[in-house]
Design a protein around this motif. Structure first.
Motif, PDB file in Angstrom:
ATOM      1  N   UNK A 107       0.790  -1.023   0.220  1.00 58.02           N
ATOM      2  CA  UNK A 107       0.313  -0.376   0.141  1.00 58.02           C
ATOM      3  C   UNK A 107       0.838   1.503   0.335  1.00 58.02           C
ATOM      4  N   UNK A 108       0.649   2.359  -0.348  1.00 58.40           N
ATOM      5  CA  UNK A 108       1.035   3.520  -0.409  1.00 58.40           C
ATOM      6  C   UNK A 108       2.161   3.966   0.946  1.00 58.40           C
ATOM      7  N   UNK A 109       1.007   3.507   2.176  1.00 59.29           N
ATOM      8  CA  UNK A 109       1.912   3.757   3.035  1.00 59.29           C
ATOM      9  C   UNK A 109       3.034   2.856   3.713  1.00 59.29           C
ATOM     10  N   UNK A 110       3.073   1.397   3.394  1.00 58.20           N
ATOM     11  CA  UNK A 110       3.175   0.173   4.298  1.00 58.20           C
ATOM     12  C   UNK A 110       3.374  -1.182   3.180  1.00 58.20           C
ATOM     13  N   UNK A 111       2.197  -1.171   4.320  1.00 57.27           N
ATOM     14  CA  UNK A 111       1.216  -2.521   3.194  1.00 57.27           C
ATOM     15  C   UNK A 111       0.908  -3.401   4.946  1.00 57.27           C
ATOM     16  N   UNK A 112      -0.097  -3.614   3.933  1.00 55.14           N
ATOM     17  CA  UNK A 112      -1.016  -5.112   4.873  1.00 55.14           C
ATOM     18  C   UNK A 112      -1.200  -5.948   4.909  1.00 55.14           C
ATOM     19  N   UNK A 113      -1.163  -6.736   6.346  1.00 56.63           N
ATOM     20  CA  UNK A 113      -1.027  -7.771   6.394  1.00 56.63           C
ATOM     21  C   UNK A 113      -1.593  -8.581   7.863  1.00 56.63           C
ATOM     22  N   UNK A 114      -2.626  -9.454   6.254  1.00 57.26           N
ATOM     23  CA  UNK A 114      -3.896 -10.307   6.588  1.00 57.26           C
ATOM     24  C   UNK A 114      -3.363 -12.008   6.386  1.00 57.26           C
ATOM     25  N   UNK A 115      -4.130 -12.112   8.234  1.00 59.84           N
ATOM     26  CA  UNK A 115      -3.417 -13.555   8.197  1.00 59.84           C
ATOM     27  C   UNK A 115      -4.457 -14.600   8.110  1.00 59.84           C
ATOM     28  N   UNK A 116      -4.301 -15.696   7.082  1.00 58.92           N
ATOM     29  CA  UNK A 116      -5.871 -16.401   6.322  1.00 58.92           C
ATOM     30  C   UNK A 116      -5.787 -17.211   7.800  1.00 58.92           C
ATOM     31  N   UNK A 117      -4.986 -17.306   8.684  1.00 57.44           N
ATOM     32  CA  UNK A 117      -5.447 -18.400   9.809  1.00 57.44           C
ATOM     33  C   UNK A 117      -6.551 -18.130  10.993  1.00 57.44           C
ATOM     34  N   UNK A 118      -6.129 -16.639  10.993  1.00 59.75           N
ATOM     35  CA  UNK A 118      -6.905 -15.872  12.136  1.00 59.75           C
ATOM     36  C   UNK A 118      -7.293 -14.762  11.399  1.00 59.75           C
ATOM     37  N   UNK A 119      -7.652 -14.174  10.665  1.00 63.11           N
ATOM     38  CA  UNK A 119      -8.540 -14.030   9.872  1.00 63.11           C
ATOM     39  C   UNK A 119      -8.288 -12.459   9.862  1.00 63.11           C
ATOM     40  N   UNK A 120      -7.118 -12.107  10.461  1.00 63.40           N
ATOM     41  CA  UNK A 120      -6.354 -10.688  11.832  1.00 63.40           C
ATOM     42  C   UNK A 120      -5.604  -9.964  10.333  1.00 63.40           C
ATOM     43  N   UNK A 121      -6.029  -8.818  10.813  1.00 64.41           N
ATOM     44  CA  UNK A 121      -5.398  -7.764   9.696  1.00 64.41           C
ATOM     45  C   UNK A 121      -4.782  -6.710  10.160  1.00 64.41           C
ATOM     46  N   UNK A 122      -3.401  -6.647   9.820  1.00 62.76           N
ATOM     47  CA  UNK A 122      -2.787  -5.357  10.262  1.00 62.76           C
ATOM     48  C   UNK A 122      -2.502  -4.637   8.988  1.00 62.76           C
ATOM     49  N   UNK A 123      -2.447  -3.992   9.518  1.00 61.26           N
ATOM     50  CA  UNK A 123      -1.290  -2.573   9.146  1.00 61.26           C
ATOM     51  C   UNK A 123       0.228  -2.286   9.224  1.00 61.26           C
ATOM     52  N   UNK A 124       1.245  -2.327   8.363  1.00 60.38           N
ATOM     53  CA  UNK A 124       2.777  -2.625   8.749  1.00 60.38           C
ATOM     54  C   UNK A 124       2.884  -0.528   7.532  1.00 60.38           C
ATOM     55  N   UNK A 125       2.807   0.500   8.850  1.00 61.50           N
ATOM     56  CA  UNK A 125       3.099   2.129   8.356  1.00 61.50           C
ATOM     57  C   UNK A 125       3.371   2.892   8.264  1.00 61.50           C
ATOM     58  N   UNK A 126       4.770   2.315   7.703  1.00 63.45           N
ATOM     59  CA  UNK A 126       5.440   1.960   7.107  1.00 63.45           C
ATOM     60  C   UNK A 126       6.632   1.441   5.721  1.00 63.45           C
ATOM     61  N   UNK A 127       7.034   1.802   5.000  1.00 61.66           N
ATOM     62  CA  UNK A 127       7.517   1.297   3.452  1.00 61.66           C
ATOM     63  C   UNK A 127       8.869   0.540   4.273  1.00 61.66           C
ATOM     64  N   UNK A 128       9.588   1.248   5.579  1.00 62.79           N
ATOM     65  CA  UNK A 128      10.549   0.620   5.761  1.00 62.79           C
ATOM     66  C   UNK A 128      10.511  -0.670   6.699  1.00 62.79           C
ATOM     67  N   UNK A 129       9.182  -0.397   7.647  1.00 60.70           N
ATOM     68  CA  UNK A 129       8.862  -1.432   8.161  1.00 60.70           C
ATOM     69  C   UNK A 129       8.674  -2.495   7.364  1.00 60.70           C
ATOM     70  N   UNK A 130       7.475  -2.621   5.942  1.00 62.29           N
ATOM     71  CA  UNK A 130       7.485  -3.643   5.271  1.00 62.29           C
ATOM     72  C   UNK A 130       8.746  -3.840   4.836  1.00 62.29           C
ATOM     73  N   UNK A 131      10.374  -3.837   4.525  1.00 64.09           N
ATOM     74  CA  UNK A 131      11.844  -4.151   3.771  1.00 64.09           C
ATOM     75  C   UNK A 131      12.150  -4.841   5.528  1.00 64.09           C
ATOM     76  N   UNK A 132      11.452  -4.298   6.510  1.00 57.91           N
ATOM     77  CA  UNK A 132      12.124  -4.785   8.037  1.00 57.91           C
ATOM     78  C   UNK A 132      11.907  -6.664   7.515  1.00 57.91           C
ATOM     79  N   UNK A 133      10.383  -6.196   7.377  1.00 56.67           N
ATOM     80  CA  UNK A 133       9.769  -8.012   7.867  1.00 56.67           C
ATOM     81  C   UNK A 133       9.891  -8.339   6.706  1.00 56.67           C
ATOM     82  N   UNK A 134      10.291  -7.722   5.753  1.00 55.55           N
ATOM     83  CA  UNK A 134      10.820  -8.769   4.064  1.00 55.55           C
ATOM     84  C   UNK A 134      12.076  -9.498   4.342  1.00 55.55           C
ATOM     85  N   UNK A 135      12.484  -9.268   5.312  1.00 55.08           N
ATOM     86  CA  UNK A 135      14.136  -9.132   5.164  1.00 55.08           C
ATOM     87  C   UNK A 135      14.463 -10.288   6.400  1.00 55.08           C
TER      88      UNK A 135
END
Length: 88
Positions: free
Chosen positions: A17-45
């Motif tokens: 997303x422009x602000x970072x990313x949405x994280x969706x857990x298919x098991x729990x159906x929980x949605x979380x917001x990763x509020x910066x592109x930098x945090x998304x980069x860290x999570x992917x690494x």
């Protein structure tokens, strides 16, 4: 947490997303917001990094900002979005 190995949980999908990313857990159906592109980069690494500290360093996060990132990662861990990896 800095010395531990983590990864994006296998049941989680990231949607960029422009602000970072949405994280969706298919098991729990929980949605979380990763509020910066930098945090998304860290999570992917996380999967390929020997530690959270290495992921932060490789993503170029300045050390004074690490506490905020660790807090965000702890929140993702509590929500089941990221999980510990077994050391290889």
């Amino acid at each position: 947490m800095l010395a531990e190995q983590w990864r994006l949980d296998g049941s989680v999908a990231l949607r960029p997303e422009p602000f970072g990313a949405l994280a969706y857990h298919f098991g729990t159906r929980k949605l979380s917001f990763l509020k910066t592109p930098e945090l998304v980069d860290v999570v992917r690494r996380l999967e390929q990094s020997p530690s959270v500290e290495a992921a932060l360093t490789d993503a170029g996060v300045p050390e004074p900002h690490w506490p905020a990132y660790v807090a965000a990662l702890e929140g993702l861990a509590t929500g089941g979005m990221i999980s510990r990896r077994d050391p290889a």
